[in-house]
Design a protein around this motif. Structure first.
Motif, mmCIF file in Angstrom:
data_model
loop_
_atom_site.group_PDB
_atom_site.id
_atom_site.type_symbol
_atom_site.label_atom_id
_atom_site.label_comp_id
_atom_site.label_asym_id
_atom_site.label_seq_id
_atom_site.Cartn_x
_atom_site.Cartn_y
_atom_site.Cartn_z
ATOM 1 N N GLY A 48 0.004 -5.189 19.466
ATOM 2 C CA GLY A 48 -0.620 -6.075 18.834
ATOM 3 C C GLY A 48 -1.512 -5.583 17.753
ATOM 4 N N GLU A 49 -1.753 -4.277 17.698
ATOM 5 C CA GLU A 49 -2.649 -3.627 16.469
ATOM 6 C C GLU A 49 -2.009 -2.546 15.403
ATOM 7 O OE1 GLU A 49 -5.867 -4.069 16.158
ATOM 8 O OE2 GLU A 49 -5.682 -5.740 18.183
ATOM 9 N N MET A 50 -2.162 -2.733 14.194
ATOM 10 C CA MET A 50 -1.513 -2.152 13.055
ATOM 11 C C MET A 50 -2.000 -0.752 13.457
ATOM 12 S SD MET A 50 0.773 -2.799 10.801
ATOM 13 C CE MET A 50 0.546 -4.300 10.093
ATOM 14 N N THR A 51 -1.065 0.218 13.366
ATOM 15 C CA THR A 51 -1.337 1.512 13.569
ATOM 16 C C THR A 51 -0.651 2.430 12.631
ATOM 17 O OG1 THR A 51 -1.904 3.428 15.188
ATOM 18 C CG2 THR A 51 -0.108 2.104 15.655
ATOM 19 N N ILE A 52 -1.033 3.639 12.330
ATOM 20 C CA ILE A 52 -0.383 4.733 11.515
ATOM 21 C C ILE A 52 0.329 5.871 12.631
ATOM 22 C CG2 ILE A 52 -0.150 6.405 9.943
ATOM 23 C CD1 ILE A 52 -1.680 4.701 8.261
ATOM 24 N N ARG A 53 1.342 5.960 12.926
ATOM 25 C CA ARG A 53 1.711 7.098 13.971
ATOM 26 C C ARG A 53 2.923 7.719 13.488
ATOM 27 N NH1 ARG A 53 3.573 3.529 19.164
ATOM 28 N NH2 ARG A 53 5.507 2.327 18.237
ATOM 29 N N ARG A 54 3.710 8.246 14.456
ATOM 30 C CA ARG A 54 4.998 8.870 14.335
ATOM 31 C C ARG A 54 4.829 10.220 13.701
ATOM 32 N NH1 ARG A 54 9.386 5.601 15.472
ATOM 33 N NH2 ARG A 54 8.550 3.294 15.577
ATOM 34 N N ASP A 112 7.106 -6.449 0.907
ATOM 35 C CA ASP A 112 8.245 -7.226 0.340
ATOM 36 C C ASP A 112 7.742 -8.531 -0.357
ATOM 37 O OD1 ASP A 112 8.181 -8.352 2.684
ATOM 38 O OD2 ASP A 112 9.927 -8.733 3.041
ATOM 39 N N ILE A 113 7.071 -9.292 0.397
ATOM 40 C CA ILE A 113 6.511 -10.412 -0.111
ATOM 41 C C ILE A 113 4.872 -10.455 0.401
ATOM 42 C CG2 ILE A 113 6.512 -13.030 0.171
ATOM 43 C CD1 ILE A 113 9.407 -12.389 0.835
ATOM 44 N N ILE A 114 3.957 -10.848 -0.639
ATOM 45 C CA ILE A 114 2.501 -11.082 -0.112
ATOM 46 C C ILE A 114 2.618 -12.412 -0.056
ATOM 47 C CG2 ILE A 114 0.264 -11.052 -1.204
ATOM 48 C CD1 ILE A 114 0.974 -8.170 -0.228
ATOM 49 N N THR A 115 2.037 -13.010 1.018
ATOM 50 C CA THR A 115 1.560 -14.174 1.345
ATOM 51 C C THR A 115 -0.005 -14.237 1.074
ATOM 52 O OG1 THR A 115 3.558 -14.784 2.518
ATOM 53 C CG2 THR A 115 1.882 -16.353 2.538
ATOM 54 N N THR A 116 -0.507 -14.217 2.266
ATOM 55 C CA THR A 116 -2.315 -14.036 2.208
ATOM 56 C C THR A 116 -2.515 -12.688 1.971
ATOM 57 O OG1 THR A 116 -2.426 -14.153 4.543
ATOM 58 C CG2 THR A 116 -2.149 -16.165 3.657
ATOM 59 N N GLY A 117 -1.857 -11.711 2.545
ATOM 60 C CA GLY A 117 -2.004 -10.321 2.460
ATOM 61 C C GLY A 117 -2.446 -9.777 3.635
ATOM 62 N N GLY A 118 -2.522 -10.510 4.700
ATOM 63 C CA GLY A 118 -3.176 -10.204 5.785
ATOM 64 C C GLY A 118 -2.454 -8.825 6.450
ATOM 65 N N SER A 119 -1.154 -8.713 6.660
ATOM 66 C CA SER A 119 -0.587 -7.339 6.866
ATOM 67 C C SER A 119 -0.767 -6.382 6.065
ATOM 68 C CB SER A 119 0.945 -7.572 7.261
ATOM 69 O OG SER A 119 1.141 -8.552 8.178
ATOM 70 N N ALA A 120 -0.927 -6.402 4.950
ATOM 71 C CA ALA A 120 -1.168 -5.408 3.896
ATOM 72 C C ALA A 120 -2.565 -4.991 4.047
ATOM 73 C CB ALA A 120 -0.886 -5.671 2.597
ATOM 74 N N LEU A 121 -3.231 -5.818 4.330
ATOM 75 C CA LEU A 121 -4.791 -5.612 4.484
ATOM 76 C C LEU A 121 -5.002 -4.784 5.885
ATOM 77 C CD1 LEU A 121 -7.518 -5.718 3.243
ATOM 78 C CD2 LEU A 121 -7.849 -7.977 4.424
ATOM 79 N N GLU A 122 -4.042 -4.924 6.862
ATOM 80 C CA GLU A 122 -4.380 -4.037 8.067
ATOM 81 C C GLU A 122 -3.973 -2.766 7.854
ATOM 82 O OE1 GLU A 122 -3.043 -6.288 11.806
ATOM 83 O OE2 GLU A 122 -2.506 -7.831 10.635
ATOM 84 N N ALA A 123 -2.845 -2.722 7.202
ATOM 85 C CA ALA A 123 -2.146 -1.436 6.772
ATOM 86 C C ALA A 123 -3.068 -0.699 6.052
ATOM 87 C CB ALA A 123 -1.029 -1.428 6.014
#
Length: 199
Positions: free
Chosen positions: A93-99, A114-125
């Protein structure tokens, strides 16, 4: 470039009854995966987006995208900019950088969706990049849903835009479709839930 027509030609501008990741509803849905399944189209769009970024004078060391939706767009943009590409993903459930991806201290990044709506996921990244010592200098997307203001558009920022005010958003087109809360929605058919979160 007529981005709306490109989406229509790829059967990626859908009309019907859609439940969005936000829990709201819309009569329209952008299915960018259908556009990006053609490598030539993905390259065409990414090249146009890269051109906007280059004209702005912004220089970056890498592109980071939140999985899953932003992966192809981000990789194509990184290719067009000739920089490294990494991605962030949800783990428990938490955005993380791994691999094994490494963010170096002081590296500059564009966060690409691909698409910015409110930008929530982009901000988490972006927060994960910054937590590791990187510097986010801009955000980018093929399409902007009209909640956030972008370079080259007169659409005003809405209250629910989560992207920071001090970082530019680059996108190829605005798709400002009407959205409805569950209480406002009066569609008679069953809602289709096409988003990557499956809700």
């Amino acid at each position: 470039m007529n981005v709306e027509q490109i989406y229509k030609d790829a059967n990626a501008l859908l009309e019907g009854h859609f439940k969005l990741s936000s829990g709201n509803y819309s009569k329209f849905y952008l299915q960018s995966a259908k556009v990006l399944e053609d490598p030539k189209t993905a390259k065409l769009l990414a090249d146009a987006l890269a051109e906007q970024i280059k004209k702005s004078g912004i220089k970056v060391d890498a592109v980071c995208s939140p999985a899953l939706g932003g992966l192809i767009a981000g990789f194509a943009l990184a290719t067009a900019l000739d920089v490294r590409f990494i991605f962030a993903e949800r783990a428990e459930g938490e955005m993380t950088i791994r691999r094994g991806f490494e963010v170096k201290e002081g590296e500059t990044y564009i966060i690409c969706e691909d698409i910015i709506t409110t930008g929530g996921s982009a901000l988490e990244a972006a927060r994960e990049v910054e937590k590791a010592g990187g510097i986010v200098v801009a955000y980018a997307a093929l399409a902007n849903r009209g909640f956030c203001s972008r370079v080259g558009s007169d659409i005003e920022r809405k209250d629910n835009c989560k992207l920071p005010l001090d970082k530019p958003l680059f996108a190829l087109e605005d798709f400002a479709f009407q959205m409805y809360t569950p209480d406002e929605c009066d569609f008679k058919d069953i809602a289709y839930k096409p988003g990557s979160r499956g809700n």
